[in-house]
Each structure stands twice: as structure tokens, then as C-alpha cells.
Design an enzyme around this catalytic site. Sequence first.
Site, PDB file in Angstrom:
ATOM      1  N   ASP A 180       0.858  -1.182   0.000  1.00  0.00           N
ATOM      2  CA  ASP A 180       0.000   0.000   0.000  1.00  0.00           C
ATOM      3  C   ASP A 180       0.899   1.238   0.000  1.00  0.00           C
ATOM      4  O   ASP A 180       2.121   1.138  -0.205  1.00  0.00           O
ATOM      5  CB  ASP A 180      -1.008  -0.047   1.161  1.00  0.00           C
ATOM      6  CG  ASP A 180      -0.369   0.153   2.531  1.00  0.00           C
ATOM      7  OD1 ASP A 180       0.876   0.306   2.604  1.00  0.00           O
ATOM      8  OD2 ASP A 180      -1.117   0.163   3.524  1.00  0.00           O
ATOM      9  N   HIS A 181       0.308   2.400   0.279  1.00  0.00           N
ATOM     10  CA  HIS A 181       1.077   3.653   0.251  1.00  0.00           C
ATOM     11  C   HIS A 181       2.201   3.671   1.294  1.00  0.00           C
ATOM     12  O   HIS A 181       3.218   4.307   1.090  1.00  0.00           O
ATOM     13  CB  HIS A 181       0.136   4.845   0.468  1.00  0.00           C
ATOM     14  CG  HIS A 181      -0.770   4.688   1.651  1.00  0.00           C
ATOM     15  ND1 HIS A 181      -1.860   3.834   1.631  1.00  0.00           N
ATOM     16  CD2 HIS A 181      -0.727   5.226   2.895  1.00  0.00           C
ATOM     17  CE1 HIS A 181      -2.461   3.884   2.815  1.00  0.00           C
ATOM     18  NE2 HIS A 181      -1.796   4.713   3.597  1.00  0.00           N
ATOM     19  N   GLY A 202      -2.170  -5.621   8.336  1.00  0.00           N
ATOM     20  CA  GLY A 202      -3.275  -5.620   7.375  1.00  0.00           C
ATOM     21  C   GLY A 202      -3.007  -6.590   6.235  1.00  0.00           C
ATOM     22  O   GLY A 202      -3.885  -7.384   5.840  1.00  0.00           O
ATOM     23  N   MET A 203      -1.787  -6.549   5.719  1.00  0.00           N
ATOM     24  CA  MET A 203      -1.418  -7.468   4.640  1.00  0.00           C
ATOM     25  C   MET A 203      -1.456  -8.917   5.127  1.00  0.00           C
ATOM     26  O   MET A 203      -2.021  -9.804   4.464  1.00  0.00           O
ATOM     27  CB  MET A 203      -0.015  -7.137   4.117  1.00  0.00           C
ATOM     28  CG  MET A 203       0.053  -5.913   3.239  1.00  0.00           C
ATOM     29  SD  MET A 203      -0.730  -6.230   1.636  1.00  0.00           S
ATOM     30  CE  MET A 203      -0.308  -4.701   0.774  1.00  0.00           C
ATOM     31  N   HIS A 246      10.887 -22.791   9.489  1.00  0.00           N
ATOM     32  CA  HIS A 246       9.843 -23.468  10.275  1.00  0.00           C
ATOM     33  C   HIS A 246       8.456 -23.382   9.651  1.00  0.00           C
ATOM     34  O   HIS A 246       7.670 -24.312   9.775  1.00  0.00           O
ATOM     35  CB  HIS A 246       9.760 -22.857  11.691  1.00  0.00           C
ATOM     36  CG  HIS A 246      10.928 -23.206  12.548  1.00  0.00           C
ATOM     37  ND1 HIS A 246      10.977 -22.917  13.882  1.00  0.00           N
ATOM     38  CD2 HIS A 246      12.114 -23.824  12.244  1.00  0.00           C
ATOM     39  CE1 HIS A 246      12.126 -23.340  14.395  1.00  0.00           C
ATOM     40  NE2 HIS A 246      12.838 -23.886  13.421  1.00  0.00           N
ATOM     41  N   CYS A 277       3.019  -3.192   4.246  1.00  0.00           N
ATOM     42  CA  CYS A 277       2.131  -2.093   4.612  1.00  0.00           C
ATOM     43  C   CYS A 277       2.737  -1.468   5.858  1.00  0.00           C
ATOM     44  O   CYS A 277       3.860  -1.831   6.242  1.00  0.00           O
ATOM     45  CB  CYS A 277       0.686  -2.539   4.782  1.00  0.00           C
ATOM     46  SG  CYS A 277       0.347  -3.665   6.150  1.00  0.00           S
ATOM     47  N   GLY A 278       2.049  -0.541   6.497  1.00  0.00           N
ATOM     48  CA  GLY A 278       2.651   0.175   7.618  1.00  0.00           C
ATOM     49  C   GLY A 278       3.090  -0.753   8.739  1.00  0.00           C
ATOM     50  O   GLY A 278       4.247  -0.778   9.147  1.00  0.00           O
ATOM     51  N   THR A 279       2.157  -1.522   9.254  1.00  0.00           N
ATOM     52  CA  THR A 279       2.456  -2.451  10.351  1.00  0.00           C
ATOM     53  C   THR A 279       2.750  -3.863   9.873  1.00  0.00           C
ATOM     54  O   THR A 279       3.232  -4.698  10.648  1.00  0.00           O
ATOM     55  CB  THR A 279       1.252  -2.569  11.302  1.00  0.00           C
ATOM     56  OG1 THR A 279       0.159  -3.132  10.566  1.00  0.00           O
ATOM     57  CG2 THR A 279       0.857  -1.219  11.879  1.00  0.00           C
ATOM     58  N   GLY A 280       2.356  -4.168   8.650  1.00  0.00           N
ATOM     59  CA  GLY A 280       2.426  -5.538   8.136  1.00  0.00           C
ATOM     60  C   GLY A 280       1.188  -6.346   8.480  1.00  0.00           C
ATOM     61  O   GLY A 280       0.892  -7.357   7.840  1.00  0.00           O
ATOM     62  N   ARG A 299       9.277 -32.209  11.367  1.00  0.00           N
ATOM     63  CA  ARG A 299       8.186 -31.885  12.285  1.00  0.00           C
ATOM     64  C   ARG A 299       7.453 -30.608  11.862  1.00  0.00           C
ATOM     65  O   ARG A 299       6.264 -30.443  12.147  1.00  0.00           O
ATOM     66  CB  ARG A 299       8.707 -31.741  13.719  1.00  0.00           C
ATOM     67  CG  ARG A 299       9.586 -30.543  13.978  1.00  0.00           C
ATOM     68  CD  ARG A 299      10.190 -30.595  15.374  1.00  0.00           C
ATOM     69  NE  ARG A 299      10.868 -29.364  15.756  1.00  0.00           N
ATOM     70  CZ  ARG A 299      12.084 -29.002  15.336  1.00  0.00           C
ATOM     71  NH1 ARG A 299      12.747 -29.762  14.500  1.00  0.00           N
ATOM     72  NH2 ARG A 299      12.638 -27.876  15.761  1.00  0.00           N
ATOM     73  N   HIS A 300       8.147 -29.730  11.140  1.00  0.00           N
ATOM     74  CA  HIS A 300       7.500 -28.491  10.699  1.00  0.00           C
ATOM     75  C   HIS A 300       6.501 -28.768   9.572  1.00  0.00           C
ATOM     76  O   HIS A 300       5.467 -28.114   9.486  1.00  0.00           O
ATOM     77  CB  HIS A 300       8.551 -27.469  10.277  1.00  0.00           C
ATOM     78  CG  HIS A 300       9.479 -27.117  11.393  1.00  0.00           C
ATOM     79  ND1 HIS A 300       9.045 -26.482  12.535  1.00  0.00           N
ATOM     80  CD2 HIS A 300      10.794 -27.373  11.569  1.00  0.00           C
ATOM     81  CE1 HIS A 300      10.064 -26.338  13.367  1.00  0.00           C
ATOM     82  NE2 HIS A 300      11.137 -26.882  12.807  1.00  0.00           N
TER      83      HIS A 300
HETATM   84  C1  RB5 Z   1      -2.123   2.679   6.400  1.00  0.00           C
HETATM   85  O1  RB5 Z   1      -2.224   3.890   7.051  1.00  0.00           O
HETATM   86  C2  RB5 Z   1      -1.992   1.534   7.383  1.00  0.00           C
HETATM   87  O2  RB5 Z   1      -3.178   1.361   8.073  1.00  0.00           O
HETATM   88  C3  RB5 Z   1      -1.591   0.289   6.659  1.00  0.00           C
HETATM   89  O3  RB5 Z   1      -0.419   0.501   5.974  1.00  0.00           O
HETATM   90  C4  RB5 Z   1      -1.331  -0.926   7.542  1.00  0.00           C
HETATM   91  O4  RB5 Z   1      -0.492  -0.613   8.605  1.00  0.00           O
HETATM   92  C5  RB5 Z   1      -2.496  -1.687   7.974  1.00  0.00           C
HETATM   93  O5  RB5 Z   1      -2.424  -2.719   8.635  1.00  0.00           O
END
Ligand code: RB5
Length: 143
Positions: free
Chosen positions: A8-9, A70-71, A98, A65-68, A132-133
Amino acid sequence: MKIGIANDHAGVEYKKKLVKMLETRGIEVVSFGTDTADSVDYPDYAHALALAVEKGEVDKGIALCGTGNGMAITLNKHQGIRAGLAWGTAIGKLVAQHNNANVLVLPARFVSYAVASATVRAWLDTPFEGGRHQKRIDKIPCK
Ligand code: RB5
């Protein structure tokens, strides 16, 4: 080796650099991400990448993505996807060794580019351990 990359952005700058890094390693890259900083919705890109991995159009995927989260949450809705979130080389190796993750997810707003890039290389260069994995992975799909 062909790798799909979704972003994403929040992941666009790292995506562009990762594409160059992967191409210098002789890897073909298919981009499923946005290419601008305009706000977009990560599921639109995560689903496109997941389908390409499931259909075998690409061998593996990378998502940013920002936190990873959402993806990762979206990707893991797909039965054929094992998306692993990693933020350093130790976890990058383990998610290959693993979990046999076929998609690596990076939290772009929480790691430097150097760490993101090293994490990708660690994941790519580490073989799945099996044994095992594999038994545990076989138990992941919902029946
Ligand atoms: C975008 O602002 C943010 O919400 C997205 O990149 C991500 O972190 C979502 O999980």
C-alpha cells in the site's frame, strides 16, 4: 525465480528499492502494489498477490504495509497462503525454516530499509526444514 510484491502507500518506497535489489539477484519481480504515496486500501493488493501465488503465476510473494498486519491478515484468508510477518533476519530465517512462508510480510513503518532488505534476503536464502515443521503445516488448513 519469480516474486510478486504487493504494497500500500506505506510500503511504496521500500517496494521500489526491493524491486531493484531483487532484480540485481536475477529475480523477476511482478508488482501488485501501488506506485504512489496516495492512500489506498491494502486488501486490494493483498488479494491480487495471494491469487497469483495460489495460481503459481509467481513462486513467492513479499507484502508491505505500515504495520504488516493488514497485509498478513488479508493474505492468510487464502487457503494456499502462509504469510509470515518478519522484522529482522532471525525471524526472516525462521519464517522460511519453520513455517515455509510463501509470502513474507514486512512492517514498513517499523523497520529501516536496511533491515527490511536483510530480512528479505534471509527469508529467500533459507530452506524449509521439513520434518516436524511439515507435520505442523499440514494441520494449518481449516477442514
Ligand atoms: C495505512 O495507514 C496503514 O493502516 C496500513 O499501511 C497498515 O499498517 C495496515 O495494517
